[in-house]
Design an enzyme around this catalytic site. Structure first.
Site, PDB file in Angstrom:
ATOM      1  CB  VAL A   1     -46.005 -34.437   6.624  1.00 41.95           C
ATOM      2  CG1 VAL A   1     -45.525 -34.073   8.027  1.00 41.95           C
ATOM      3  CG2 VAL A   1     -47.049 -35.538   6.684  1.00 41.95           C
ATOM      4  CD  GLU A   2     -45.117 -26.379   8.094  1.00 42.61           C
ATOM      5  OE1 GLU A   2     -44.399 -25.486   8.570  1.00 42.61           O
ATOM      6  OE2 GLU A   2     -46.367 -26.350   8.158  1.00 42.61           O
TER       7      GLU A   2
END
Length: 527
Positions: free
Chosen positions: A314-315
């Site tokens: 996940v960024e």
């Protein structure tokens, strides 16, 4: 008479209002979906760091989006406008109108460009309109019907929807930036996952209303032996005489003997990759209804089944997303027999507890289970997997034993659960120390170093206790509603909590130097 500039300054967060609309038959104006419009969380990408509008009295900027394909329109009103030339230095003036224009499709400000939008065979205003791509999930929740769809941005209709909605990422995600989508090779790596409420309406218009959306980006990962094993991309070994060898399901690649070119066409999108969750938004009217968790679960379920996907990072997740994700991931992991069987040891060999010996973190947390292999099966990045292992193992201990006052005798405690808690805390302390070693070693006073470390461990356990309480509540809600998944969609936190200040890259989960059962890839507790 001097000018009071304060009268000409307004909060852009308050001035901007957002709503969705549906077309009405025989009506000049579309119908607003929500009785009350909602405000953005952030407006600094458009209006500057001060998040203010200067030079207008009582400004109102209404951003309206068609409910299904998010085609936007803007209505700007104000009581009076002030010429800022000679009043405010030019370098302090923000050209927000140009900034706003750059974040919206050309059709918003140039009606003649509308004729170029021929991306969908179906009229977005018709009742028969459906989202582009494929339907991944359909479910009922709180008496409403929802659908999750998936479409590559190489699909022209999906790309148009993305261009319509992209400004929302700037308004609801702190630090967001718009992806560059000029190159075809990049566009096909992006996937849009919209979640729609499907509500039959009397009017002759689409029943789809956007409730949330997410984008993911697939990128190639260097094919190390570990990656190739995890994605089952290594060549099959020769069959043994006793038939023990299991064939590798990966397709065999052959070459033309004359040209030496590959006979098979390789789909680069199906080579060992990570698929990173990038933007993730639940619109404010739909928050707090478990929709964020449902969307995340659908996306994760879609990606984890793809054999060539190595990990799903996940960024730069926010705190609210972290909480939602924890609830979903722990439910998913507890369905895996190996994860469910994890347990804490009640004793360790004395030589492994010597002061000069490294803390046997993997032995404490794995207790006979190969954590790296389990992580590869789950396709969860190391930092998140480490946290879920710690969270799950803490839940195996009675709450009365999760107390520092009970472990003064450490591994010699007469109570088995007290010893297990001591070992659990020891493993957690090792992870936190290794992760923050550079910060802690700058403290000259050893006692201060110990106090900081103990406080960080306490803070992490406190967060885990909150998660466990949330899990118990969601299990009750699920039992009441006849459902097993109840991840919340997250709160409207304005700013992320500050933890240990290091490089900005620490917010990225997809780093290759993070060991599966180790500590360097784990999230930072407060130190």
């Amino acid at each position: 008479m001097s000018l009071d500039l304060e009268e000409w300054i307004a909060s852009s967060n308050d001035a901007v209002e957002i709503n969705l609309t549906r077309p009405l038959r025989d009506a000049a104006e579309p119908e607003r979906v929500f009785s009350e419009s909602f405000n953005p969380t952030f407006t600094y990408p458009i209006f500057g760091e001060a998040e203010s509008i200067v030079g207008y009295k009582d400004p109102s900027i209404e951003l309206l989006f068609r409910a299904n394909d998010l085609k936007p329109s803007v209505q700007i009103q104000f009581e009076a406008k002030l010429e800022l030339k000679g009043v405010l230095p030019e370098d302090q003036q923000v050209d927000w109108e140009t900034n706003l224009k750059e974040c919206l499709p050309a059709t918003v400000t140039d009606p003649s460009a509308a004729s170029e939008d021929t991306t969908s065979a179906l009229d977005p205003t018709s009742k028969s309109w459906k989202p582009p791509g494929k339907l991944l999930n359909s479910f009922a929740l709180h008496g409403k019907q929802y659908e999750v769809w998936s479409a590559s941005l190489s699909d022209a209709a999906a790309m148009q929807i993305w261009k319509n909605m992209q400004i929302l990422t700037l308004l609801f995600i702190e630090g967001a930036s718009l992806p560059e989508l000029d190159a075809e090779w990049s566009v096909e790596r992006w996937t849009l996952y919209p979640l729609y409420e499907v509500t039959p309406v009397d009017e002759d218009c689409s029943p789809y209303t956007l409730a949330a959306f997410c984008t993911t980006y697939r990128y190639w990962i260097f094919p190390t032996p570990e990656v190739m094993r995890a994605t089952k991309s290594l060549p099959s070994p020769p069959a043994s005489s006793n038939g023990d060898a299991s064939p590798n399901p990966s397709p065999k690649i052959t070459q033309d003997p004359e040209t030496l070119l590959f006979n098979e066409k390789i789909n680069v999108l199906e080579t060992p990759s990570r698929d990173r969750i990038s933007q993730f938004i639940v619109l404010p009217p739909y928050q707090g209804q478990s929709l964020g968790g449902r969307l995340y679960d659908t996306i994760f379920g879609d990606l984890v089944e793809k054999g060539f996907i190595y990990e799903i990072p996940v960024e730069d997740p926010s705190e609210a997303f972290d909480a939602m994700r924890d609830y979903s991931d722990i439910v998913y992991l507890r369905k895996l027999p190996a994860f469910r069987s994890l347990s804490l040891p009640s004793s360790l060999l004395l030589e492994k507890l010597r002061k000069d010996a490294p803390i046997p973190r993997d032995e404490i947390l794995g207790n006979g289970i190969d954590l790296k292999e389990l992580r590869h099966q789950a396709k969860i990045v190391p930092r998140q997997f480490n946290r879920m292992v710690e969270l799950h193992l803490l839940s195996t201990l009675p709450s009365s034993n999760r107390n520092k006052a009970r472990i003064t005798r450490k591994d010699k405690s007469s109570n088995e659960n007290d010893r297990k808690y001591y070992f659990w805390r020891l493993a957690l302390k090792d992870r936190i120390y290794q992760q923050n070693a550079d910060v802690l070693e700058q403290l000259e006073d050893p006692m201060e170093r110990v106090e900081k470390l103990e406080a960080a461990v306490d803070n992490q356990q406190e967060e885990y206790e909150e998660r466990l309480e949330g899990i118990r509540k969601r299990e009750k809600w699920g039992a009441r509603d006849g459902k097993t998944n109840g991840a919340a969609s997250g709160s409207k936190a304005k700013r992320k909590r500050k933890v240990v200040d290091e490089d900005e890259d620490d917010g990225w989960e997809d780093v290759d130097d993070a060991p599966a059962g180790g500590s360097k890839g784990s999230k930072k507790p407060r130190v």
